[in-house]
Scaffold this motif. Structure first.
Motif, PDB file in Angstrom:
ATOM      1  N   GLY A 136      61.441  64.637  12.601  1.00 39.72           N
ATOM      2  CA  GLY A 136      62.043  63.492  13.081  1.00 39.72           C
ATOM      3  C   GLY A 136      61.073  62.313  13.329  1.00 39.72           C
ATOM      4  O   GLY A 136      61.204  61.284  14.109  1.00 39.72           O
ATOM      5  N   THR A 137      59.776  62.717  13.205  1.00 38.95           N
ATOM      6  CA  THR A 137      58.644  61.937  13.715  1.00 38.95           C
ATOM      7  C   THR A 137      58.740  60.509  13.125  1.00 38.95           C
ATOM      8  O   THR A 137      58.321  59.463  13.692  1.00 38.95           O
ATOM      9  N   SER A 138      59.192  60.479  11.995  1.00 37.58           N
ATOM     10  CA  SER A 138      59.501  59.000  11.162  1.00 37.58           C
ATOM     11  C   SER A 138      60.407  58.112  11.820  1.00 37.58           C
ATOM     12  O   SER A 138      60.211  56.798  11.876  1.00 37.58           O
ATOM     13  N   LEU A 139      61.033  58.617  12.941  1.00 38.82           N
ATOM     14  CA  LEU A 139      62.018  57.747  13.828  1.00 38.82           C
ATOM     15  C   LEU A 139      61.137  56.721  14.594  1.00 38.82           C
ATOM     16  O   LEU A 139      61.550  55.702  14.900  1.00 38.82           O
ATOM     17  N   PHE A 140      59.689  57.127  14.988  1.00 37.50           N
ATOM     18  CA  PHE A 140      59.235  56.461  15.789  1.00 37.50           C
ATOM     19  C   PHE A 140      58.524  55.066  14.971  1.00 37.50           C
ATOM     20  O   PHE A 140      58.283  54.188  15.636  1.00 37.50           O
ATOM     21  N   PHE A 141      58.636  55.347  13.679  1.00 35.26           N
ATOM     22  CA  PHE A 141      58.222  53.932  12.720  1.00 35.26           C
ATOM     23  C   PHE A 141      59.404  53.317  12.039  1.00 35.26           C
ATOM     24  O   PHE A 141      59.215  52.206  11.724  1.00 35.26           O
ATOM     25  N   THR A 142      60.635  53.827  12.369  1.00 36.83           N
ATOM     26  CA  THR A 142      61.819  53.089  11.924  1.00 36.83           C
ATOM     27  C   THR A 142      62.074  51.625  12.487  1.00 36.83           C
ATOM     28  O   THR A 142      62.431  50.950  11.606  1.00 36.83           O
ATOM     29  N   PRO A 143      61.516  51.179  13.558  1.00 36.48           N
ATOM     30  CA  PRO A 143      61.470  49.637  13.976  1.00 36.48           C
ATOM     31  C   PRO A 143      60.886  48.972  13.149  1.00 36.48           C
ATOM     32  O   PRO A 143      61.197  47.622  13.000  1.00 36.48           O
ATOM     33  N   LEU A 144      59.760  49.425  12.359  1.00 36.36           N
ATOM     34  CA  LEU A 144      58.926  48.508  11.546  1.00 36.36           C
ATOM     35  C   LEU A 144      59.876  48.052  10.373  1.00 36.36           C
ATOM     36  O   LEU A 144      59.740  47.129   9.765  1.00 36.36           O
TER      37      LEU A 144
END
Length: 305
Positions: A136-144
């Protein structure tokens, strides 16, 4: 084949050749033997990650497509301001992703593979582990993506960020003067990879080091404290990529089975790596206390093992 895949395949041979050339040079230059077995382990880790690469991000991170469908804006990389926003935004979210990778055991179970080499060199740069994309690390970049950048643009920017960090793993590059105040450098990254108690959980930036300075996680490399590389827990040290990738999860499952309450289970999952109910685990706070770097009753930040 996507543009990102083409870029990866184009640059990969250059990365591998550079690592081999550095290994030959270091083997001849230093009295300490170059660890070719560890280098081979990094290569095997890379190969395993490519095998798992057949699973598309649409399955591993479906929230990226959802975020794109519900984006607030639509950005154009033809605009200098959009490119700047993507760069600075990615740096900001990368900092928090990387920090969580050291302070939250769930993420550390995957990220610890990258910190397992006992020598820091270019081959260590591509030992990134097999399971990170599934945590789920890609959640950190979802705001972009919500801000209007396509998932491909965000993932490409992340790839370029990691590509920049390749050279940071060369431990023979000295400090770089005033650049140390702005950029993530080999000196800053040596501190990041060190397991010395005073160096734990520091310098999480990708290209920039400014967010570490802003949020209090910057630690400068000291001439009188040589960096000691590798994992704090010596029993995890291995040159077998299967062991390195699987054993952290096995250990996590064993601890979850031993949990006597919901709180203990939660802390085993999302507390600092090394956390134990009796407070005597190998968290970085405890390691600093044992090293006499903080008072026994001082509150210290949780950190990696």
């Amino acid at each position: 084949m996507t543009d990102l895949a083409m870029l990866y395949l184009t640059l990969l041979p250059l990365v591998l050749v550079a690592a081999v050339v550095e290994g030959i040079w270091l083997a001849r230059r230093r009295a300490e033997a170059y660890d070719w077995k560890s280098s081979a382990c990094s290569l095997a880790d890379l190969a395993g990650r490519r095998v798992l690469g057949f699973i598309p991000y649409a399955l591993a991170a479906p929230w990226l497509d959802w975020a794109w469908q519900h984006r607030l804006f639509t950005q154009s990389l033809d605009s200098v301001w959009s490119v700047l926003l993507l760069f600075v935004g990615l740096e900001f979210f990368y900092y928090w992703y990387h920090r969580a990778g050291h302070t939250v055991r769930w993420f550390w179970a995957a990220h610890s593979v990258h910190h397992s080499p006992n020598q820091l060199n270019l081959s260590a740069a591509y030992r990134l582990g097999w399971f990170g994309r599934f945590t789920g690390t890609s959640l950190f970049f979802t705001p972009l993506v919500l801000l209007g950048f396509t998932p491909t643009e965000v993932l490409t920017a992340l790839f370029l960020n990691l590509l920049y960090q390749f050279w940071l793993h060369a431990d023979w590059i000295p400090k770089l003067g005033w650049l140390e105040h702005v950029l993530n450098t080999p000196s800053s990254h040596r501190v990041h990879h060190a397991r010395n108690p005073q160096y734990l959980d520091a310098n999480f930036g990708g290209v920039l080091i400014v967010f570490d300075r802003l949020f209090g996680t910057y630690v400068e490399e000291c001439e009188d404290v040589l960096c000691d590389f590798g994992l704090v827990a010596p029993e995890i040290s291995s040159r077998n990529p299967v062991v390195l990738n699987v054993m952290p999860w096995v250990g996590l499952l064993k601890d979850l089975r031993s949990a006597r309450s919901f709180r203990e289970g939660w802390m085993y999952l999302f507390g600092p790596p090394g956390w134990r109910p009796d407070g005597a685990g190998l968290t970085s706070a405890e390691l600093r206390r044992r090293a006499g770097l903080v008072a026994d009753d001082a509150s210290a930040q949780p950190a990696m093992t």
